[in-house]
Design a protein around this motif. Structure first.
Motif, short mmCIF file in Angstrom:
data_model
loop_
_atom_site.label_atom_id
_atom_site.label_comp_id
_atom_site.label_asym_id
_atom_site.label_seq_id
_atom_site.Cartn_x
_atom_site.Cartn_y
_atom_site.Cartn_z
N THR A 58 0.84 -1.20 0.00
CA THR A 58 0.00 0.00 0.00
C THR A 58 0.86 1.24 0.00
OG1 THR A 58 -1.64 1.26 1.23
CG2 THR A 58 -0.14 -0.07 2.52
N ALA A 59 0.30 2.34 -0.46
CA ALA A 59 1.02 3.61 -0.47
C ALA A 59 0.77 4.40 0.81
CB ALA A 59 0.58 4.45 -1.67
N LYS A 60 -0.03 3.88 1.73
CA LYS A 60 -0.33 4.61 2.96
C LYS A 60 0.92 4.74 3.84
CE LYS A 60 -5.25 3.46 3.28
NZ LYS A 60 -6.29 2.83 4.11
N ARG A 61 1.19 5.94 4.24
CA ARG A 61 2.36 6.20 5.05
C ARG A 61 2.25 5.50 6.40
NH1 ARG A 61 4.71 11.97 7.23
NH2 ARG A 61 6.88 11.34 7.42
N PHE A 62 3.35 4.92 6.84
CA PHE A 62 3.50 4.23 8.13
C PHE A 62 2.83 2.87 8.19
CE2 PHE A 62 3.46 8.82 9.63
CZ PHE A 62 4.84 8.92 9.65
N GLN A 63 1.98 2.51 7.22
CA GLN A 63 1.28 1.24 7.34
C GLN A 63 2.20 0.06 7.03
OE1 GLN A 63 -2.80 1.02 6.15
NE2 GLN A 63 -2.58 -1.04 5.34
N GLY A 139 10.17 3.77 18.47
CA GLY A 139 8.71 3.70 18.46
C GLY A 139 8.21 2.43 19.12
N VAL A 140 6.93 2.19 18.98
CA VAL A 140 6.29 1.02 19.57
C VAL A 140 6.31 -0.13 18.57
CG1 VAL A 140 4.16 0.08 20.53
CG2 VAL A 140 4.82 2.44 21.03
N VAL A 141 6.82 -1.27 18.98
CA VAL A 141 6.87 -2.46 18.12
C VAL A 141 6.09 -3.56 18.82
CG1 VAL A 141 8.36 -4.23 17.14
CG2 VAL A 141 9.11 -1.85 17.13
N VAL A 142 5.16 -4.18 18.08
CA VAL A 142 4.36 -5.27 18.63
C VAL A 142 4.62 -6.54 17.82
CG1 VAL A 142 2.04 -6.10 19.15
CG2 VAL A 142 2.55 -3.67 19.36
N ASP A 143 5.10 -7.58 18.49
CA ASP A 143 5.26 -8.90 17.87
C ASP A 143 4.07 -9.76 18.28
OD1 ASP A 143 7.68 -8.09 16.87
OD2 ASP A 143 8.89 -9.15 18.35
#
Length: 294
Positions: A58-63, A139-143
């Protein structure tokens, strides 16, 4: 975290994931060698020339963009790894053999990654692949280590040495333990033996991650059809109470998801709002967004 291969890769909207030359082994299926498993309770054997590719769909930023990729594997005799970043930067490197977990990190020149592709060649000796972390520097990372059909008790079987190696390379601030859908039964209200198993699993994780906080999230509502219509499965409320007791006995935090989503018969309401599937057990993406807000 994204596993090296996945049966449900097509359902993950945030990453386009393709792979070949891999064979998956997971704790809920046989054959499975307990000592081979990684932190996600899976491992992958690999053929010479195997490829794994992750792309931004996707081109959505941050996604779906990231600043670094970290490839987790174990190889006894070594191998050659070719990495292509953003379809234009190619690196070939030799990975030395070791009995221990290895983490191979790559970064994009001057910006973010929108794709990374790995090709494995020249495998010497036994080699197991685990997964790749696609993440920012800060930043926040979720596994999310999901396992279809798991009750959570098998977490205590992850080898201590392997957990310790992951903890050294990938430390966590918070570990969320969220199970129960595969445990609750319409014929059972005593879950003492289950919470003993889960308590052992929490203690096992805590030994490897003494710095981490722990949060037990209760199971959500689960409804079933009865002679008088749809209602909450008999064992759900009992299991939630046992999970609360387990959290208290092991001095960890507890979030009552069943209560937060509305308690008894609340899954039916989500289905009516098209936020859950008509099995009255599993939420969908819309339901996930709603529950995340809670």
């Amino acid at each position: 975290w994204v596993d090296c291969a996945s049966k449900v890769s097509g359902f993950r909207p945030t990453i386009a994931h393709t792979f070949n030359g891999l064979k998956e082994f997971e704790v809920m299926s046989k054959p499975f060698t307990i000592t081979n498993q990684g932190i996600a309770q899976r491992y992958f054997t690999v053929a010479d020339g195997a490829n794994i590719t992750y792309k931004n769909p996707t081109a959505k930023r941050f996604q779906s963009e990231w600043e670094k990729s970290v490839f987790y594997l174990r190889t006894d005799g070594g191998l050659s790894l070719k990495t292509i970043i953003n379809d234009d930067s190619t690196l070939v490197e030799s990975v030395k053999g070791s009995p221990n977990l290895q983490a191979i990190t790559h970064r994009a020149d001057g910006g973010t990654m929108q794709s990374v592709s790995y090709t494995v060649n020249g495998i010497q000796g036994g080699t197991l692949l685990y997964g790749v972390a696609l993440e920012p520097e800060r930043g926040v990372v979720v596994d999310n280590f999901s396992m279809r059909g798991s009750s959570g008790g098998s977490l205590s079987q992850i080898p201590s040495a392997m957990l310790g190696q992951f903890a050294a390379m990938r430390p966590y601030d918070l570990i969320v333990v969220h199970y129960g859908l595969n445990v609750a039964s319409s014929k059972q209200t005593n879950y003492q033996s289950y919470i003993q198993q889960m308590g052992q699993a929490i203690d096992h994780l805590r030994q490897a991650y003494p710095q981490a906080s722990f949060l037990v999230v209760s199971m959500p509502d689960r409804d079933q059809r009865t002679g008088s219509g749809l209602s909450t499965m008999k064992g759900v409320e009992a299991l939630v109470n046992y999970q609360k007791l387990m959290a208290s006995e092991h001095s960890v935090c507890f979030f009552n998801l069943f209560e937060a989503m509305g308690g008894k018969d609340s899954m039916k309401k989500l289905v009516d709002k098209k936020q859950a599937n008509k099995d009255f057990t599993h939420i969908n993406f819309a339901g996930g967004k709603y529950l995340a807000g809670l």
